[in-house]
Design an enzyme around this catalytic site. Structure first.
Site, PDB file in Angstrom:
ATOM      1  N   ASP A   1     -37.715 -19.097 -17.501  1.00 46.44           N
ATOM      2  CA  ASP A   1     -37.818 -17.961 -17.896  1.00 46.44           C
ATOM      3  C   ASP A   1     -36.907 -17.525 -19.524  1.00 46.44           C
ATOM      4  O   ASP A   1     -36.198 -18.848 -20.072  1.00 46.44           O
ATOM      5  CB  ASP A   1     -36.858 -18.078 -16.640  1.00 46.44           C
ATOM      6  N   HIS A   2     -36.389 -16.353 -19.371  1.00 45.29           N
ATOM      7  CA  HIS A   2     -35.302 -16.024 -20.611  1.00 45.29           C
ATOM      8  C   HIS A   2     -34.185 -17.230 -20.415  1.00 45.29           C
ATOM      9  O   HIS A   2     -34.179 -16.934 -21.991  1.00 45.29           O
ATOM     10  CB  HIS A   2     -35.562 -15.067 -20.226  1.00 45.29           C
TER      11      HIS A   2
ATOM     12  N   CYS B   1     -34.612 -23.216 -16.138  1.00 42.28           N
ATOM     13  CA  CYS B   1     -33.775 -22.115 -15.486  1.00 42.28           C
ATOM     14  C   CYS B   1     -33.070 -22.397 -16.256  1.00 42.28           C
ATOM     15  O   CYS B   1     -32.371 -22.469 -17.023  1.00 42.28           O
ATOM     16  CB  CYS B   1     -34.498 -20.840 -14.494  1.00 42.28           C
TER      17      CYS B   1
ATOM     18  N   THR C   1     -30.073 -22.880 -13.930  1.00 40.99           N
ATOM     19  CA  THR C   1     -29.677 -23.966 -13.486  1.00 40.99           C
ATOM     20  C   THR C   1     -30.321 -24.860 -13.039  1.00 40.99           C
ATOM     21  O   THR C   1     -30.202 -26.099 -12.906  1.00 40.99           O
ATOM     22  CB  THR C   1     -28.833 -23.868 -12.414  1.00 40.99           C
ATOM     23  N   GLY C   2     -31.888 -24.883 -13.063  1.00 40.15           N
ATOM     24  CA  GLY C   2     -33.164 -25.341 -12.165  1.00 40.15           C
ATOM     25  C   GLY C   2     -33.292 -25.330 -11.386  1.00 40.15           C
ATOM     26  O   GLY C   2     -34.340 -25.644 -10.510  1.00 40.15           O
ATOM     27  N   ILE C   3     -31.927 -24.643 -10.555  1.00 45.74           N
ATOM     28  CA  ILE C   3     -32.730 -24.092  -8.958  1.00 45.74           C
ATOM     29  C   ILE C   3     -33.203 -23.440  -8.473  1.00 45.74           C
ATOM     30  O   ILE C   3     -34.504 -23.866  -7.729  1.00 45.74           O
ATOM     31  CB  ILE C   3     -30.964 -24.024  -8.502  1.00 45.74           C
TER      32      ILE C   3
ATOM     33  N   MET D   1     -36.269 -22.697 -10.467  1.00 47.37           N
ATOM     34  CA  MET D   1     -37.969 -23.406 -10.450  1.00 47.37           C
ATOM     35  C   MET D   1     -37.951 -23.907  -9.584  1.00 47.37           C
ATOM     36  O   MET D   1     -38.870 -23.936  -8.654  1.00 47.37           O
ATOM     37  CB  MET D   1     -37.535 -23.608 -11.729  1.00 47.37           C
TER      38      MET D   1
ATOM     39  N   HIS E   1     -38.134 -43.184  -7.384  1.00 50.52           N
ATOM     40  CA  HIS E   1     -37.313 -43.512  -6.075  1.00 50.52           C
ATOM     41  C   HIS E   1     -38.286 -41.798  -5.776  1.00 50.52           C
ATOM     42  O   HIS E   1     -38.869 -41.719  -4.632  1.00 50.52           O
ATOM     43  CB  HIS E   1     -36.006 -42.804  -6.122  1.00 50.52           C
TER      44      HIS E   1
ATOM     45  N   ARG F   1     -41.854 -49.363  -3.772  1.00 48.61           N
ATOM     46  CA  ARG F   1     -41.500 -49.740  -2.753  1.00 48.61           C
ATOM     47  C   ARG F   1     -40.406 -48.519  -2.080  1.00 48.61           C
ATOM     48  O   ARG F   1     -40.231 -48.671  -0.203  1.00 48.61           O
ATOM     49  CB  ARG F   1     -39.679 -51.039  -2.739  1.00 48.61           C
ATOM     50  N   HIS F   2     -40.785 -47.861  -2.290  1.00 51.78           N
ATOM     51  CA  HIS F   2     -40.491 -45.643  -1.671  1.00 51.78           C
ATOM     52  C   HIS F   2     -41.339 -45.439  -0.968  1.00 51.78           C
ATOM     53  O   HIS F   2     -40.963 -44.091  -0.877  1.00 51.78           O
ATOM     54  CB  HIS F   2     -39.743 -44.872  -2.501  1.00 51.78           C
TER      55      HIS F   2
HETATM   56  C1  RB5 Z   1     -31.932 -16.093 -14.333  1.00 52.75           C
HETATM   57  O1  RB5 Z   1     -30.051 -14.738 -14.132  1.00 52.75           O
HETATM   58  C2  RB5 Z   1     -30.842 -17.051 -13.343  1.00 52.75           C
HETATM   59  O2  RB5 Z   1     -30.815 -16.408 -11.991  1.00 52.75           O
HETATM   60  C3  RB5 Z   1     -31.905 -18.033 -13.023  1.00 52.75           C
HETATM   61  O3  RB5 Z   1     -32.273 -18.861 -14.756  1.00 52.75           O
HETATM   62  C4  RB5 Z   1     -32.083 -19.546 -12.325  1.00 52.75           C
HETATM   63  O4  RB5 Z   1     -30.297 -19.717 -13.192  1.00 52.75           O
HETATM   64  C5  RB5 Z   1     -32.138 -19.424 -11.124  1.00 52.75           C
HETATM   65  O5  RB5 Z   1     -31.571 -20.340 -10.074  1.00 52.75           O
END
Ligand code: RB5
Length: 154
Positions: free
Chosen positions: A12-13, A69, A71-73, A75, A102, A135-136
């Site tokens: 993302d941006h 993104c 945090t990666g969360i 996405m 794993h 094994r996983h």
């Molecule tokens: C965008 O501001 C932010 O929320 C996104 O990049 C990401 O961190 C979501 O998990």
């Protein structure tokens, strides 16, 4: 000479400053990068890009996927909605290694706000070169069984 492995890639941006460097790093490692794009300077919605990469991975069009993104969360949450995808947030080198070895993850998710370019690249190399440990397998099969359930009473 072996076939060049393809990596589905999108951000993302928040990753505007590192995305070209990451792509070049992947190319230097010998992968072909399939870039599913991003939104330039505009703010965009990470699920749109997670979906494109997740579909390519689930359809076996690529070897693995890399999503970035803030945090990666976000996405990872979005990508994991696509059947066949195991997307993992890799917040350090160990989690990159375990996600591949794993968890049989086929997409790694990284945070542009939580990691430097160098850390992102180090994790990518580990994730893409760590083999899955058979094994996983039983646990991965159980994940696939959950995916097959039409409804989950949880
Ligand atoms: C965008 O501001 C932010 O929320 C996104 O990049 C990401 O961190 C979501 O998990």
């Amino acid at each position: 000479m072996g076939t060049v492995k393809k990596i589905a890639f999108a951000t993302d941006h928040t990753a505007i400053e590192i995305r070209e460097n990451v792509k070049n790093y992947l190319k230097d490692l010998g992968y072909e990068v399939i870039d599913f794009g991003f939104c330039g300077n505009d703010s965009c919605d990470y699920p749109d890009y997670a979906l494109k990469v997740a579909k390519a991975v689930a359809n076996n069009e690529v070897y693995k996927g890399v999503l970035i993104c803030g945090t990666g969360i976000g996405m990872s949450i979005a990508a994991n909605k696509v059947k066949g995808v195991i997307a993992a947030v890799c917040w350090d080198e160990d989690t990159a290694r375990f996600a591949a070895g794993h968890n049989c993850a086929n997409i790694m998710c990284l945070g542009s706000r939580t990691a430097t370019l160098s850390q992102v690249c180090d994790r990518i190399k580990i994730f893409l070169t760590t083999p899955f440990q058979e094994r996983h397998s039983k646990r991965i099969e159980k994940i696939k069984q959950i995916e097959k359930m039409e409804s989950c009473a949880c």
